[in-house]
Design a protein around this motif. Structure first.
Motif, PDB file in Angstrom:
ATOM      1  N   PRO A 184      50.823  53.465  33.734  1.00 19.42           N
ATOM      2  CA  PRO A 184      49.416  53.081  33.888  1.00 19.42           C
ATOM      3  C   PRO A 184      49.231  51.731  34.578  1.00 19.42           C
ATOM      4  N   TRP A 185      50.364  51.132  35.004  1.00 25.64           N
ATOM      5  CA  TRP A 185      50.311  49.772  35.555  1.00 25.64           C
ATOM      6  C   TRP A 185      49.548  49.715  36.878  1.00 25.64           C
ATOM      7  N   LYS A 186      49.439  50.828  37.573  1.00 21.60           N
ATOM      8  CA  LYS A 186      48.678  50.816  38.834  1.00 21.60           C
ATOM      9  C   LYS A 186      47.195  50.544  38.577  1.00 21.60           C
ATOM     10  N   TYR A 187      46.736  50.750  37.328  1.00 16.92           N
ATOM     11  CA  TYR A 187      45.368  50.418  36.935  1.00 16.92           C
ATOM     12  C   TYR A 187      45.304  49.049  36.242  1.00 16.92           C
ATOM     13  N   LEU A 188      46.225  48.819  35.314  1.00 18.88           N
ATOM     14  CA  LEU A 188      46.154  47.634  34.468  1.00 18.88           C
ATOM     15  C   LEU A 188      46.521  46.342  35.188  1.00 18.88           C
ATOM     16  N   VAL A 189      47.558  46.383  36.045  1.00 18.09           N
ATOM     17  CA  VAL A 189      48.027  45.153  36.688  1.00 18.09           C
ATOM     18  C   VAL A 189      47.025  44.605  37.711  1.00 18.09           C
ATOM     19  N   PRO A 190      46.487  45.408  38.649  1.00 20.02           N
ATOM     20  CA  PRO A 190      45.491  44.851  39.590  1.00 20.02           C
ATOM     21  C   PRO A 190      44.272  44.271  38.874  1.00 20.02           C
ATOM     22  N   TRP A 191      43.851  44.940  37.811  1.00 21.47           N
ATOM     23  CA  TRP A 191      42.720  44.449  37.014  1.00 21.47           C
ATOM     24  C   TRP A 191      43.047  43.086  36.406  1.00 21.47           C
ATOM     25  N   MET A 192      44.242  42.965  35.815  1.00 18.59           N
ATOM     26  CA  MET A 192      44.639  41.705  35.199  1.00 18.59           C
ATOM     27  C   MET A 192      44.899  40.629  36.249  1.00 18.59           C
ATOM     28  N   ARG A 193      45.464  41.030  37.377  1.00 16.76           N
ATOM     29  CA  ARG A 193      45.713  40.083  38.472  1.00 16.76           C
ATOM     30  C   ARG A 193      44.403  39.452  38.949  1.00 16.76           C
ATOM     31  N   GLU A 194      43.394  40.280  39.138  1.00 24.91           N
ATOM     32  CA  GLU A 194      42.088  39.780  39.574  1.00 24.91           C
ATOM     33  C   GLU A 194      41.496  38.824  38.545  1.00 24.91           C
ATOM     34  N   ASP A 195      41.663  39.174  37.265  1.00 27.98           N
ATOM     35  CA  ASP A 195      41.124  38.333  36.195  1.00 27.98           C
ATOM     36  C   ASP A 195      41.837  36.984  36.141  1.00 27.98           C
ATOM     37  N   LEU A 196      43.161  36.967  36.327  1.00 24.34           N
ATOM     38  CA  LEU A 196      43.932  35.721  36.299  1.00 24.34           C
ATOM     39  C   LEU A 196      43.508  34.775  37.425  1.00 24.34           C
ATOM     40  N   PHE A 197      43.298  35.332  38.620  1.00 27.13           N
ATOM     41  CA  PHE A 197      42.852  34.515  39.751  1.00 27.13           C
ATOM     42  C   PHE A 197      41.457  33.962  39.494  1.00 27.13           C
ATOM     43  N   ALA A 198      40.578  34.770  38.916  1.00 28.25           N
ATOM     44  CA  ALA A 198      39.205  34.323  38.639  1.00 28.25           C
ATOM     45  C   ALA A 198      39.208  33.152  37.660  1.00 28.25           C
ATOM     46  N   ARG A 199      40.045  33.215  36.653  1.00 31.20           N
ATOM     47  CA  ARG A 199      40.115  32.144  35.656  1.00 31.20           C
ATOM     48  C   ARG A 199      40.748  30.888  36.263  1.00 31.20           C
ATOM     49  N   ARG A 200      41.766  31.082  37.123  1.00 34.79           N
ATOM     50  CA  ARG A 200      42.381  29.913  37.768  1.00 34.79           C
ATOM     51  C   ARG A 200      41.385  29.218  38.702  1.00 34.79           C
TER      52      ARG A 200
END
Length: 502
Positions: A184-200
């Motif tokens: 399921p990482w093709k869904y979970l990782v891009p979502w989390m990646r986007e969130d990490l950049f937004a917080r940074r």
């Protein structure tokens, strides 16, 4: 009077309209549940195979490892199955890709995150299924942590656009696959990646390093807090009750057309989950092996003795068959390996006609042909130690990018009880299925150990006999057999004599 009559009629009309409105609004909900109930029940009936699988403990031609994410399945793949099967016997796209390629019909091993609906693509009567389950609360923690760990690797880039573009370029060039290709990482990782950049980016705009923290799992300035993660729509659809939906064949990666409607109905009406649970339990019952992440050592030992021993036995049978073919067909070279016979006319063969690679393959096959259960366990211990060191190194390097946020077993103990209770509530089906898997594991582990001890006891008895002792046992057994044979012949002769006299 007439005015009052009109007023009364108008009031009655409004009342009737009000009732009609209530009924109209309630009707779709009632019909919606009724529709969902019919859809789920129809799927459940069609999924429950009425035939009793009496041969479920025997390994068939194809082994399908249904890998539930974050259960330790990758360890089994590298440290067990890669020791038992050559690459040439793996099904194309095994484990690495999203979809199964049925072009190679003679493959013997399929390891993948695909759900049970994969069986619709396989010869079910020739396929054995194995899986591993994990405590659902721990699996949610692990899924959350791994999503962040992989997403954090992209923070070396100056911004999200750069990270996304680089990832796409690397994926197009590399021969292997990225975590972003795997469910399921093709869904979970891009979502989390986007969130990490937004917080940074938000931290940089704020220009302050002063961060509030309520523990490793609640550092919202750096990473998505756990309580936010578990309540997100993507986690509700993919993570929660994920093991049950995967064993039932109802994930958002399913091959079955009706799977998405069934899953959404169950997510909407909790009571309908019981039908899915019964299907998942039945499928665990029919599997060759069910392991538990928390019972690591016992699970590994049972896998080696139940699955490994039968694969080794199959290799022996194939070797005998191969020798027979070589003797009957003198024009063929007797040095063909099993993988060459299996791979001669199929795609994605791992055999190259380069002499160096052929030698390597032959050595690999020779190692597998000489494999025993004890050697398999020894190889497993060496492999898992190396694999854990590699995984720990990658995890440490990745989490440095989101320091001071860090994840650990100790940190999990600090998570508020209300959040833990919410995770349990959201994973009710997985908790029930895990309890059922524990019962299966306990029964099968006990049976496996009793069988193993019996074999060892007999082996020990014969090994402890010296030459004279062995011949004493042999002579005693031979004497008993001869006495039994003499008694049988004597009784038979008496019967014939009595018949002649009569």
């Amino acid at each position: 009077m007439r005015l009052m009559d009109h007023t009364l009629q108008f009031s009655l009309l409004l009342t009737l309209l009000g009732f009609a409105s209530i009924l109209a609004n309630a009707s779709p909900m009632k019909n919606n549940f009724g529709h969902c109930e019919r859809v789920v029940k129809k799927w459940a009936v069609s999924s429950l195979d009425p035939e009793v699988n009496e041969d479920k403990h025997t390994l068939r031609d194809l082994l399908f490892f249904l890998h539930v994410p974050r259960t330790g399945g990758r360890t089994y793949f590298h440290c067990f199955l890669r020791k038992l099967y050559s690459k040439s016997l793996e099904c194309p796209r095994s484990y690495d890709k999203l979809r199964f390629d049925p072009s190679k019909t003679k493959c013997r091993l399929l390891v993948t995150h695909d759900d049970y609906s994969m069986m619709s693509k396989l010869p079910s009567h020739r396929t054995s299924v194995v899986t591993i389950l994990r405590n659902p609360v721990e699996r949610v923690f692990s899924t959350y942590e791994f999503s962040i760990e992989v997403g954090a690797r992209f923070l070396v880039h100056p911004n999200l656009t750069s990270a996304t573009q680089m990832a796409e370029r690397l994926r197009s060039k590399m021969r292997g696959v990225s975590t972003l290709d795997i469910w399921p990482w093709k869904y979970l990782v891009p979502w989390m990646r986007e969130d990490l950049f937004a917080r940074r980016d938000a931290r940089r705009r704020r220009g302050s390093d002063d961060m509030q923290s309520n523990g490793a799992y609640d550092m919202e300035e750096i990473v998505m807090p756990l309580h936010e993660y578990i309540n997100s729509p993507i986690a509700l659809d993919i993570v929660h009750n994920g093991a049950t939906f995967q064993v039932a064949g109802l994930t958002n990666n399913s091959y079955l057309e009706e799977s998405h409607e069934v899953r959404h109905c169950v997510q909407k009406y909790e009571i309908l989950g019981e039908h899915v649970l019964q299907v998942a339990k039945k499928r665990l019952d029919d599997m060759l092996y069910v392991g538990l992440t928390e019972e690591h050592r016992e699970s590994a030992t049972m896998f080696a003795n139940v699955v490994g021993a039968q694969v080794i036995s199959q290799w022996g049978a194939l070797n005998m068959s191969m020798e027979s073919v070589a003797n009957n067909k003198s024009e063929q070279s007797s040095s063909f390996s099993i993988s060459e016979l299996e791979n001669d006319d199929h795609q994605n063969s791992s055999i190259d006609h380069n002499s160096g690679q052929v030698t390597s393959t032959e050595n690999d096959e020779a190692t597998k042909q000489n494999m025993t259960v004890d050697r398999l366990m020894e190889a497993y211990e060496v492999c898992i130690s190396s694999l854990r060191k590699e995984q720990a190194h990658r995890r440490t390097a990745s989490l440095k990018r989101i320091s001071p946020a860090n994840f650990s077993k100790e940190g999990r103990l600090q998570v508020p009880g209300v959040i833990l209770e919410q995770i349990r509530s959201l994973n009710r089906l997985d908790l029930e299925l895990y309890k059922y898997a524990q019962d299966i594991f306990e029964k099968r582990h006990k049976h496996s150990m009793e069988k193993l001890f019996a074999i060892e006891r007999w082996g020990s008895m014969f090994n402890n006999l010296d030459g004279a002792g062995f011949w004493k046992v042999y002579l005693l057994a031979s004497t008993l057999i001869l006495l039994f044979l003499f008694l049988f012949l004597f009784v038979n002769a008496r019967r014939r004599t009595s018949k002649v006299k009569s």
